[in-house]
Enzyme design. Structure first.
Site, mmCIF file in Angstrom:
data_model
loop_
_atom_site.group_PDB
_atom_site.id
_atom_site.type_symbol
_atom_site.label_atom_id
_atom_site.label_comp_id
_atom_site.label_asym_id
_atom_site.label_seq_id
_atom_site.Cartn_x
_atom_site.Cartn_y
_atom_site.Cartn_z
ATOM 1 C CE LYS A 190 -2.304 10.598 -13.154
ATOM 2 N NZ LYS A 190 -1.476 9.394 -12.851
ATOM 3 C CG ASP B 74 -1.669 1.246 1.467
ATOM 4 O OD1 ASP B 74 -1.466 2.212 0.711
ATOM 5 O OD2 ASP B 74 -2.490 1.274 2.404
ATOM 6 C CB ILE C 129 -0.168 3.835 -8.179
ATOM 7 C CG1 ILE C 129 0.231 2.360 -8.198
ATOM 8 C CG2 ILE C 129 -1.001 4.157 -6.949
ATOM 9 C CD1 ILE C 129 1.041 1.934 -6.988
ATOM 10 C CE1 TYR D 70 -7.584 12.038 -14.923
ATOM 11 C CE2 TYR D 70 -6.033 13.830 -14.659
ATOM 12 C CZ TYR D 70 -6.301 12.480 -14.711
ATOM 13 O OH TYR D 70 -5.275 11.579 -14.556
HETATM 14 C C1 1JT Z 1 -7.762 8.072 -11.835
HETATM 15 C C2 1JT Z 1 -8.937 7.744 -12.501
HETATM 16 C C3 1JT Z 1 -6.655 8.466 -12.570
HETATM 17 C C4 1JT Z 1 -9.002 7.819 -13.870
HETATM 18 C C5 1JT Z 1 -7.905 8.227 -14.579
HETATM 19 C C6 1JT Z 1 -6.730 8.544 -13.937
HETATM 20 N N1 1JT Z 1 -5.837 8.907 -14.893
HETATM 21 C C7 1JT Z 1 -6.421 8.817 -16.077
HETATM 22 N N2 1JT Z 1 -7.671 8.401 -15.897
HETATM 23 C C8 1JT Z 1 -8.620 8.182 -16.952
HETATM 24 C C9 1JT Z 1 -9.353 9.438 -17.321
HETATM 25 C C10 1JT Z 1 -10.272 9.957 -16.477
HETATM 26 C C11 1JT Z 1 -10.961 11.119 -16.823
HETATM 27 C C12 1JT Z 1 -10.732 11.743 -18.014
HETATM 28 C C13 1JT Z 1 -9.794 11.217 -18.836
HETATM 29 C C14 1JT Z 1 -9.094 10.070 -18.488
HETATM 30 C C15 1JT Z 1 -10.160 7.320 -11.757
HETATM 31 C C16 1JT Z 1 -9.872 6.929 -10.330
HETATM 32 C C17 1JT Z 1 -8.956 7.909 -9.676
HETATM 33 C C18 1JT Z 1 -7.625 7.944 -10.375
HETATM 34 O O1 1JT Z 1 -11.461 12.887 -18.338
HETATM 35 C C19 1JT Z 1 -12.765 12.778 -18.739
HETATM 36 C C20 1JT Z 1 -11.924 11.725 -15.886
#
Ligand code: 1JT
Length: 255
Positions: free
Chosen positions: A162, A64, A92, A155
């Site tokens: 990020k 973790d 992650i 996002y």
């Molecule tokens: C997380 C999630 C980190 C989704 C992620 C992420 N990095 C990329 N994505 C995919 C994504 C998500 C959105 C987006 C474009 C790509 C979800 C759980 C938390 C960490 O925009 C519409 C929202």
């Protein structure tokens, strides 16, 4: 044909299921001759990761990344099992669903800290653990997304986490460069993973790519994985502190 990662020891964090980008990266590393070490988070994921690891002759360890104790134990286990490390892949991220769905201005302190702890600080802690094991230099690669430098609907707090992660890549590259350790990020286009599916409005992103991206298509996990192979291999020996876009060119667009 000689393989790009022959005999290298690689740690891959973030395999949750067979759709994980981390799993595609582990498969590509296996193809290129790497000895693999995978981590899983919690007992719920153990069986899944165990099964996926078997196909790649990989060893697995629980970790973790929000626990300093877990990271220290992982370091000791890797030292015992491998003796040295050549590559780390950090794939992650986490944010509360409410924090992704709500406007960024509504982000709670706890939600902000959690997203940054799991998604950005974990790279710093892992780099500190891995560096002493990278006795003949090494490569550390993380995964990021365009939402760090542009406003992408939904996002939200992840974009800010990020941005922190990408800045951490640059500071870590500067700190660890003198020891021959390179640190880079891959900015992947939208891909339908389990994490992505959890996010409202994600499907729209997938639909826009074939219409707008320079390559007029989406990217797949194998294409992201091949960039990860490059960054872990000697082919990228002169590359550090970089963010490589594997997004069919989408990030160059103004419009
Ligand atoms: C997380 C999630 C980190 C989704 C992620 C992420 N990095 C990329 N994505 C995919 C994504 C998500 C959105 C987006 C474009 C790509 C979800 C759980 C938390 C960490 O925009 C519409 C929202």
């Amino acid at each position: 044909m000689s393989r790009l990662l022959e005999g290298k020891n690689a740690l891959v964090l973030g395999v949750a299921n067979k759709w994980s980008l981390a799993y595609a990266i582990a498969e590509a590393f296996h193809r290129e001759g790497a000895r693999l070490f995978l981590t899983y988070q919690g007992e719920r994921q153990k069986a899944t990761v165990e099964e996926l690891a078997a196909a790649l002759q990989a060893r697995i360890f629980g970790c973790d990344v929000t626990s300093d104790e877990d990271i220290a134990r992982l370091g000791a286990e890797l030292n015992a099992a491998a003796g040295c490390l050549d590559a780390v892949v950090h794939s992650i991220a986490f944010a509360n669903r409410e924090d992704l769905a709500r406007p960024f201005v509504e982000t709670s302190r706890a939600g902000f800290l959690l997203a940054h702890d799991v998604s950005a600080y974990s790279l710093v802690a892992l780099a500190r653990m891995a560096a002493p094991l990278m006795r003949s230099g090494g490569s550390i690669t993380t995964l990021t997304y365009l939402g760090s430098i542009r406003v992408v609907s939904n996002y939200n707090v992840m974009g800010v986490a990020k941005a922190s992660l990408e800045a951490a890549v640059r500071y870590l590259a500067a700190d660890l460069g003198p020891r021959g350790i390179r640190v880079n990020a891959i900015s992947a286009g939208p891909i339908k993973t389990a994490s992505a599916r959890a996010v409202p409005g994600f499907s729209t992103m997938l639909e826009v790519m074939p219409q707008r991206a320079p390559l007029r298509r989406n990217v797949d996990p194998a294409e992201v994985a091949d960039v990860a192979v490059f960054l872990a291999s000697e082919l990228s020996r002169g590359v550090t502190g970089n963010v490589v876009f594997a997004d069919a060119g989408f990030h160059i667009l103004g419009l």
